[in-house]
Design a protein around this motif. Structure first.
Motif: not given
Length: 506
Positions: A390-396, A408-412, A436-439
């Motif tokens: 899920l977080l990898l998809k946010a990064e994508a 992306a923010l919704a997934l995080v 923020a995604i990496t954190n």
């Protein structure tokens, strides 16, 4: 495959029971000497595929490799008591080692032999299973037998791709061997293939595996410790993210999520993830059963030996790999509410010194025998799980051409909600969102073998230098790819050293 302490004890105490409890992954690799006589039944093929997984496990356990490569050279740790592992933490990877000191972890981490052992077994399986007649496989008709044969082939393609992906992230360019050879010395003269070609070979293997493998079977006792279609797409997602092919990464993530086979465990049940085979698991290396478990106080491989202390591991008064409080409280800024912090970390007071310890790998069984206690670690190695995807998809979504920053923010925030946290504010964009995604990945996947590679991808995207042992100039020069130990050059004169580390060849 290594003989672990619990297996020895079990043989002493339960010889009769052991005769009927041999586990899938507890297999020895098929040796080339027996290849002419081994491949005659479904059981032969199955045990040979099991050896592929077993050898992957050996590669990830050697010198605590899953964590030495993926976590130790990052900001997760502020200090390391072991002098050799401290050099790994500080990215002093070119320290000279006497070649006959095979026990030296610096040498072990520079030698890719364990991964090639797994690849050789995958190549062996692909070669011989393809030649096996259909009627030796289990099934009531040819269609069922063909499906069974293809499943075993799909698993061999997956394990080969997994081993090469690990090696590509560790060393960059590596020799590419995709054919079976009864004499592996014939491969010793191969030069390093470009990372792009190696990863393309992985993608090709996974394309075949996805045709042969089914979606996760939740009724199987081997679920997530054997590859299925979800594991294939998860590995593809990580390959595409590493390449920077984020639109393809997003599609692979969607293929995992769209199966409906995986669900986030509740925040109150975080520890169940690391015991293994939770509803969140996508692919794991089995170590949680009695005869696949590890000696928790073995310095050669066990992560528990390095990150735990009393009360979880009474033999250690303080942790060896010491978590940096600065990064810890940056990742877990809301310690009062973040269930990950509350469930997965503990504070140890040792005199005037405070140590923060990660308890993810504390599923330890104590066995007493002849007045001595033996401590057995029964945590699977979690390679891929749903929160990661899920977080990898946010990064994508944030980095790809689709540029769906709100998505992306919704997934995080879905991951933060599970952790008991408030959502991040709307309107985060650009590098702020990527950071923020990496954190969030750092907080969610702490000490799971992802952090080093997450920071590399982040620096590629944002230009921000976030790896402690490396300047931005060194990053651009490729310092994050490991050197090859010079001992391998004596076996293969066509090898060249990883460019940043050429001084180690002299």
């Amino acid at each position: 495959m290594r003989t672990n302490l619990l297996k020895i004890l079990s043989c002493l105490l339960l010889p009769v029971a052991l005769a009927s409890c041999k586990k899938f992954l507890d297999q020895d690799p098929v040796s080339s000497a027996s290849d002419e006589t081994t491949w005659s039944s479904d059981a032969d093929a199955n045990s040979s595929v099991a050896a592929c997984y077993s050898l992957v496990r050996s590669a990830l356990d050697a010198a605590c490799s899953q964590f030495s490569y993926g976590d130790l050279p990052t900001d997760e740790f502020g200090n390391v008591a072991d002098a050799d592992f401290l050099k790994i933490h500080n990215m002093q990877w070119d320290v000279s080692v006497v070649s006959y000191n095979a026990y030296d972890i610096k040498l072990k981490l520079r030698v890719w032999t364990p991964f090639y052992s797994a690849i050789a077994q995958s190549n062996r399986c692909l070669h011989f299973i393809n030649q096996m007649p259909l009627d030796v496989f289990t099934g009531n008709d040819d269609a069922t037998r063909l499906k069974r044969k293809n499943k075993l082939l799909g698993e061999a393609y997956f394990t080969r791709a997994l081993a090469y992906f690990y090696m590509s992230r560790i060393w960059g360019d590596v020799p590419l061997v995709t054919e079976y050879a009864d004499d592996i010395s014939g491969d010793l003269g191969l030069p390093r293939s470009s990372q792009a070609n190696v990863l393309q070979s992985c993608i090709s293997d996974l394309g075949k595996a996805r045709q042969y493998l089914d979606i996760k079977d939740n009724t199987s006792t081997d679920r997530v410790v054997r590859a299925d279609k979800g594991a294939v797409f998860a590995l593809l997602a990580h390959i595409y993210a590493w390449e920077g092919s984020y639109d393809s990464c997003k599609m692979a993530c969607d293929s995992v999520i769209g199966t409906g086979s995986y669900s986030l465990v509740s925040g109150s049940q975080y520890t169940s993830i690391y015991a293994g085979q939770s509803g969140e698991g996508i692919f794991e290396v089995a170590q949680n059963s009695s005869n696949e478990a590890m000696n928790a106080v073995a310095s050669t491989a066990s992560v528990a030996y390095y990150v735990l202390s009393t009360p979880y591991l009474p033999t250690r008064s303080t942790p060896n790999w010491q978590i940096g409080s600065g990064t810890l409280f940056k990742l877990y800024s809301d310690t009062a509410n973040d269930l990950r912090y509350k469930k997965e970390f503990y504070l140890l007071n040792s005199g005037s010194t405070k140590y923060y310890c990660c308890s993810k790998y504390s599923n330890i069984t104590t066995i007493s025998s002849n007045g001595s206690n033996f401590y057995i670690l029964r945590n699977n190695i979690i390679v891929f799980r749903l929160a990661d995807i899920l977080l990898l998809k946010a990064e994508a979504l944030a980095a790809g051409s689709l540029h769906d920053e709100a998505g992306a923010l919704a997934l995080v925030n879905s991951i933060r909600l599970r952790a008991g946290l408030t959502p991040l504010p709307a309107g985060l964009t650009g590098n702020d969102l990527l950071n923020a995604i990496t954190n969030e990945r750092g907080a969610e996947l702490f000490l799971e073998g992802h952090r080093f590679y997450d920071l590399i991808r982040n620096e590629r995207l944002t230009g921000g230098a976030r790896i402690p042992g490396m300047t931005q100039t060194e990053f651009l020069a490729g310092k994050y790819y490991w050197p090859v130990d010079p001992s391998l050059f004596t076996l293969n004169p066509n090898l060249k050293q990883t460019p940043f580390w050429t001084s180690l060849s002299n």
